[in-house]
Every structure is written in C-alpha cells, then in structure tokens.
Design a protein around this motif. Structure first.
Motif, PDB file in Angstrom:
ATOM      1  N   TYR A   1      14.223 -91.552  -7.607  1.00  0.00           N
ATOM      2  CA  TYR A   1      15.009 -90.789  -8.571  1.00  0.00           C
ATOM      3  C   TYR A   1      14.230 -89.540  -8.991  1.00  0.00           C
ATOM      4  CZ  TYR A   1      17.628 -95.128  -8.750  1.00  0.00           C
ATOM      5  OH  TYR A   1      18.357 -96.231  -8.405  1.00  0.00           O
ATOM      6  N   PRO A   2      14.810 -88.367  -8.772  1.00  0.00           N
ATOM      7  CA  PRO A   2      14.119 -87.118  -9.124  1.00  0.00           C
ATOM      8  C   PRO A   2      13.733 -87.091 -10.603  1.00  0.00           C
ATOM      9  CG  PRO A   2      16.064 -86.664  -7.801  1.00  0.00           C
ATOM     10  CD  PRO A   2      16.126 -88.114  -8.165  1.00  0.00           C
ATOM     11  N   GLY A   3      12.529 -86.649 -10.876  1.00  0.00           N
ATOM     12  CA  GLY A   3      12.081 -86.485 -12.258  1.00  0.00           C
ATOM     13  C   GLY A   3      11.422 -87.701 -12.854  1.00  0.00           C
ATOM     14  N   CYS A   4      11.429 -88.835 -12.145  1.00  0.00           N
ATOM     15  CA  CYS A   4      10.787 -90.047 -12.667  1.00  0.00           C
ATOM     16  C   CYS A   4       9.345 -90.081 -12.177  1.00  0.00           C
ATOM     17  CB  CYS A   4      11.525 -91.292 -12.209  1.00  0.00           C
ATOM     18  SG  CYS A   4      13.159 -91.480 -12.944  1.00  0.00           S
ATOM     19  N   ILE A   5       8.417 -89.949 -13.115  1.00  0.00           N
ATOM     20  CA  ILE A   5       6.992 -89.845 -12.788  1.00  0.00           C
ATOM     21  C   ILE A   5       6.247 -90.999 -13.436  1.00  0.00           C
ATOM     22  CG2 ILE A   5       4.938 -88.393 -12.961  1.00  0.00           C
ATOM     23  CD1 ILE A   5       6.922 -86.008 -13.343  1.00  0.00           C
ATOM     24  N   LEU A   6       5.451 -91.724 -12.648  1.00  0.00           N
ATOM     25  CA  LEU A   6       4.663 -92.835 -13.180  1.00  0.00           C
ATOM     26  C   LEU A   6       3.299 -92.312 -13.617  1.00  0.00           C
ATOM     27  CD1 LEU A   6       4.535 -95.884 -13.697  1.00  0.00           C
ATOM     28  CD2 LEU A   6       3.537 -96.140 -11.413  1.00  0.00           C
TER      29      LEU A   6
ATOM     30  N   LEU B   1       0.401 -93.558 -14.992  1.00  0.00           N
ATOM     31  CA  LEU B   1      -0.163 -94.898 -15.160  1.00  0.00           C
ATOM     32  C   LEU B   1      -1.040 -95.033 -16.397  1.00  0.00           C
ATOM     33  CD1 LEU B   1      -0.565 -97.770 -14.122  1.00  0.00           C
ATOM     34  CD2 LEU B   1      -2.359 -96.889 -12.604  1.00  0.00           C
ATOM     35  N   ASP B   2      -2.129 -94.312 -16.438  1.00  0.00           N
ATOM     36  CA  ASP B   2      -3.079 -94.487 -17.539  1.00  0.00           C
ATOM     37  C   ASP B   2      -2.620 -93.802 -18.821  1.00  0.00           C
ATOM     38  OD1 ASP B   2      -4.998 -96.046 -16.137  1.00  0.00           O
ATOM     39  OD2 ASP B   2      -5.599 -94.237 -15.049  1.00  0.00           O
ATOM     40  N   GLY B   3      -1.770 -92.792 -18.697  1.00  0.00           N
ATOM     41  CA  GLY B   3      -1.313 -92.088 -19.887  1.00  0.00           C
ATOM     42  C   GLY B   3      -0.206 -92.808 -20.630  1.00  0.00           C
ATOM     43  N   GLU B   4       0.662 -93.552 -19.913  1.00  0.00           N
ATOM     44  CA  GLU B   4       1.847 -94.131 -20.547  1.00  0.00           C
ATOM     45  C   GLU B   4       2.022 -95.637 -20.332  1.00  0.00           C
ATOM     46  OE1 GLU B   4       4.671 -90.123 -20.563  1.00  0.00           O
ATOM     47  OE2 GLU B   4       5.060 -91.690 -19.080  1.00  0.00           O
ATOM     48  N   VAL B   5       1.558 -96.167 -19.226  1.00  0.00           N
ATOM     49  CA  VAL B   5       1.752 -97.608 -18.971  1.00  0.00           C
ATOM     50  C   VAL B   5       0.460 -98.272 -18.484  1.00  0.00           C
ATOM     51  CG1 VAL B   5       4.243 -97.644 -18.586  1.00  0.00           C
ATOM     52  CG2 VAL B   5       2.733 -96.922 -16.728  1.00  0.00           C
ATOM     53  N   PRO B   6      -0.619 -98.164 -19.242  1.00  0.00           N
ATOM     54  CA  PRO B   6      -1.882 -98.778 -18.810  1.00  0.00           C
ATOM     55  C   PRO B   6      -1.802-100.296 -18.712  1.00  0.00           C
ATOM     56  CG  PRO B   6      -2.013 -98.080 -21.106  1.00  0.00           C
ATOM     57  CD  PRO B   6      -0.749 -97.505 -20.556  1.00  0.00           C
ATOM     58  N   GLU B   7      -0.804-100.902 -19.369  1.00  0.00           N
ATOM     59  CA  GLU B   7      -0.668-102.360 -19.301  1.00  0.00           C
ATOM     60  C   GLU B   7      -0.401-102.860 -17.885  1.00  0.00           C
ATOM     61  OE1 GLU B   7       3.477-100.809 -20.495  1.00  0.00           O
ATOM     62  OE2 GLU B   7       1.363-100.347 -20.942  1.00  0.00           O
ATOM     63  N   LEU B   8       0.033-101.956 -16.990  1.00  0.00           N
ATOM     64  CA  LEU B   8       0.294-102.380 -15.616  1.00  0.00           C
ATOM     65  C   LEU B   8      -0.969-102.858 -14.912  1.00  0.00           C
ATOM     66  CD1 LEU B   8       2.822 -99.687 -14.282  1.00  0.00           C
ATOM     67  CD2 LEU B   8       3.305-101.947 -15.224  1.00  0.00           C
TER      68      LEU B   8
ATOM     69  N   ASP C   1       8.395 -89.360 -23.072  1.00  0.00           N
ATOM     70  CA  ASP C   1       7.476 -89.550 -21.952  1.00  0.00           C
ATOM     71  C   ASP C   1       7.546 -88.368 -21.005  1.00  0.00           C
ATOM     72  OD1 ASP C   1       9.908 -89.895 -20.724  1.00  0.00           O
ATOM     73  OD2 ASP C   1       9.508 -91.902 -19.952  1.00  0.00           O
ATOM     74  N   ILE C   2       6.666 -88.374 -20.022  1.00  0.00           N
ATOM     75  CA  ILE C   2       6.567 -87.251 -19.095  1.00  0.00           C
ATOM     76  C   ILE C   2       7.824 -87.113 -18.233  1.00  0.00           C
ATOM     77  CG2 ILE C   2       5.480 -88.569 -17.229  1.00  0.00           C
ATOM     78  CD1 ILE C   2       3.668 -86.151 -16.733  1.00  0.00           C
ATOM     79  N   SER C   3       8.570 -88.208 -18.088  1.00  0.00           N
ATOM     80  CA  SER C   3       9.777 -88.200 -17.271  1.00  0.00           C
ATOM     81  C   SER C   3      11.029 -87.814 -18.049  1.00  0.00           C
ATOM     82  CB  SER C   3       9.996 -89.581 -16.634  1.00  0.00           C
ATOM     83  OG  SER C   3       8.903 -89.959 -15.839  1.00  0.00           O
TER      84      SER C   3
END
Length: 333
Positions: free
Chosen positions: A28-33, A35-42, A148-150
């Motif tokens: 999906y265009p515009g969806c950026i992961l 990782l450490d900035g927004e979902v470090p729990e992964l 978020d960034i996305s």
C-alpha cells in the motif's frame, strides 16, 4: 509451500514478524514501517502481548513466518478484547490461513471472557476490510487518526463475541455488512424463503438490494437489525419507516433472514422482538408484514401473537413456479 504450523509466537520470531509486516505494508503506497521510531515492541512482540494479558500466534512454513495474529484485553472496556497484528504473506492467501488465525485469536478471547471483539485496520487496507466483513465484523465508531510517519487513518470494526445478540446498525455499519448480508440473502432464497426473490439469486443483485438498504438507513427511512450467534452474523430484519403521511404510527417488517445453518436457535424470534422494540422507539404503534402461507415464517409470526388480516390466493409463486397464497398480518404495539 508446506502446510503452515500454527503455534504461539516467540520473541525469537522478531525478524520473521518484522519482515512479514514490512512486506504487507509495502503493498500500500505511503505505508512506512518505522521500526524503532514507532513500533519498537516488534523486537519482542510475544513478551509485549504477555505483559498486556494477551496472546500472540505465528504461522510458520518451511522455516519462515507467513502469518501472525494477536489478541489482548482492552484497558478501557473489561468486556472487550482487541484482535491485532493480523498479517498473512501474499503467497499464503486464499488457503484459509487468515480465517484460521483469526478464529484462533477469537476463541482465545472468548475463553478469557470477551463479550465483544474489536479491531482497527488502516483505511487503505481494502483487502483486509473485505475479509473482516466476511467474518461478521462491522464498522463502528469514528475513524482513528494516528500521528505517525504514514499519516494513518484507521477504521474500527467490532462484533459481539458470544451468545445471541441483536443490534441496530448505523449507516457505516450497514454499508460494511453488505457483503455478508448479500450472502445470507442468497442462501435464504436458495432455500425458497418468501422474500420476493426467486432462486438462483445472483449475488450482485443481492448486493444491490443491501446497498439500497444502507442508503435507506442513512436517510432514516429504514432500521436494519442484525443478529450474531457466537460471533457469526446469522440473521437480519428490516423495519421500514417510510409510510404514508397519514400513517405516521405504522411501520412494516421486511426481509426477515436467518442463516439456514443456524435455524431453530431462536434467532428469528429474537430479531422480531427487537424489531418491535425499535418500532416503539420510533413512535410506531402498528406493524404489518406478509409471508407465504404454510411457511416457517408464518408459524413464527403466529407464535409471536401476530394477527392475520387475510390472504390472497395465488399472490406469489415459489421456487418451482407454483402459485402460493400470501398471508397478511398486523400487530398492535
């Protein structure tokens, strides 16, 4: 691809989880992961869910993570559990894996006492919307805005988790239920129910009917009631409020549907009683309906104290194109 192994997720699955999510978002265009900035729990997702009283699962095939799902209790609602982190690899779609993952998470939530199941999904994830709607979830509440960034916007979907529950749907929920209700209508018509359609009913025609219903719900001229049984959307009925100007106290019951696979479980009776409550809430004191003579619906209406007005011989035909009588009923509230 080898048959997937569904097992509890582990923190050591982090690389596989991250790769799977990144690949799904990339569709999906515009969806950026980030990782450490927004979902470090992964990086330790199993521990994250455990600490929240929830559970995480992984689907593995040939040593690679191809699916995942988690569930956890919602802090602001003791009766609700959230379904989250639901992802399936593109090559593993269409084999029932997604349904199996979701069912596993739902069963766990129910066993833990969940009365309601809730999930959030990005407004761009259109494939996911169709999947959740097929599983009986409906849109509910406002769109959530994530900083978020996305630039994510998310729909909230929900459904009852257990028991027999009947709810009125607003316009957004009605629109999201169209696909599942179209399937119900096709199934009921195939069973020769008295619904003004004849089998075989094309799915696109059934879908068009429910789209019209969603519009009527949005304009306030119709009430749509839906029944779930243990999380499965199993029936519906509509209350038509668009009566003549000199009949502001009248409403019509239409399109009582019960999934053929779940009949004789009290669903039709629950829908009818809830429709009567809705009619009272809209200031209506007289209800009317009609059905084919000799049908199961006729027996239900009589059992619920509906009064026969009369019948018209040969007013409709059944699936075999044989003429059948139609019985007209009314009920004072």
């Amino acid at each position: 691809m080898a048959a997937p192994d569904l097992r509890p997720g582990r923190d050591t699955d982090a690389d596989g989880f991250i790769a799977l999510i990144r690949a799904c978002w990339a569709e999906y265009p515009g969806c950026i992961l980030d990782l450490d900035g927004e979902v470090p729990e992964l990086r330790a997702l199993a521990s994250y869910f455990h600490d929240q009283g929830g559970m995480l699962w992984a689907a593995e095939s040939d040593g690679r993570i191809i699916g995942m799902v988690g569930t956890r209790p919602l802090n602001d609602d003791d009766a609700a559990w959230e379904i989250c982190r639901m992802y399936v690899d593109g090559a593993a779609r269409g084999i029932g894996l997604a349904a199996g993952l979701l069912r596993t998470a739902e069963d766990h939530a129910r066993a833990a006492g969940a009365q309601r199941l809730v999930l959030w999904t990005d407004t761009r994830f259109t494939r996911a919307h169709g999947f959740y709607e097929k599983q009986g979830y409906v849109r509910q509440g406002s769109i959530r805005i994530l900083d978020d960034i996305s630039n994510s916007l998310e729909f909230r979907y929900a459904k009852p988790a257990r028991g027999l529950v009947v709810e009125a749907l607003d316009a957004a929920a009605a629109a999201s239920a169209e696909r599942r209700l179209a399937g119900l209508l096709v199934a009921c018509v195939a069973e020769d129910a008295s619904l003004e359609f004849l089998p075989p009913l094309p799915r696109d025609r059934a879908l068009a009917f429910w789209k019209q219903t969603s519009v009527a719900v949005a304009t306030g001229s119709r009430v749509l009631l839906v029944a779930w049984r243990d999380g499965i959307m199993a029936g519906s009925v509509t209350l038509d409020l668009a009566t003549a100007p000199n009949q502001p106290h009248v409403a019509a019951i239409q399109k009582l549907l019960v999934d053929p696979a779940t009949r004789r479980a009290g669903i039709g009776r629950a829908l009818m009683r809830r429709a009567e409550q809705a009619a009272r809430g809209h200031g209506r004191s007289i209800l009317n309906l009609d059905t084919r003579a000799g049908s199961a619906a006729e027996a239900l209406y009589r059992a619920e104290s509906w009064q026969e007005l009369g019948r018209i011989p040969g007013f409709e035909v059944d699936a075999a194109r044989r003429a059948c009588d139609t019985v007209f009923f009314w009920k004072p509230l």
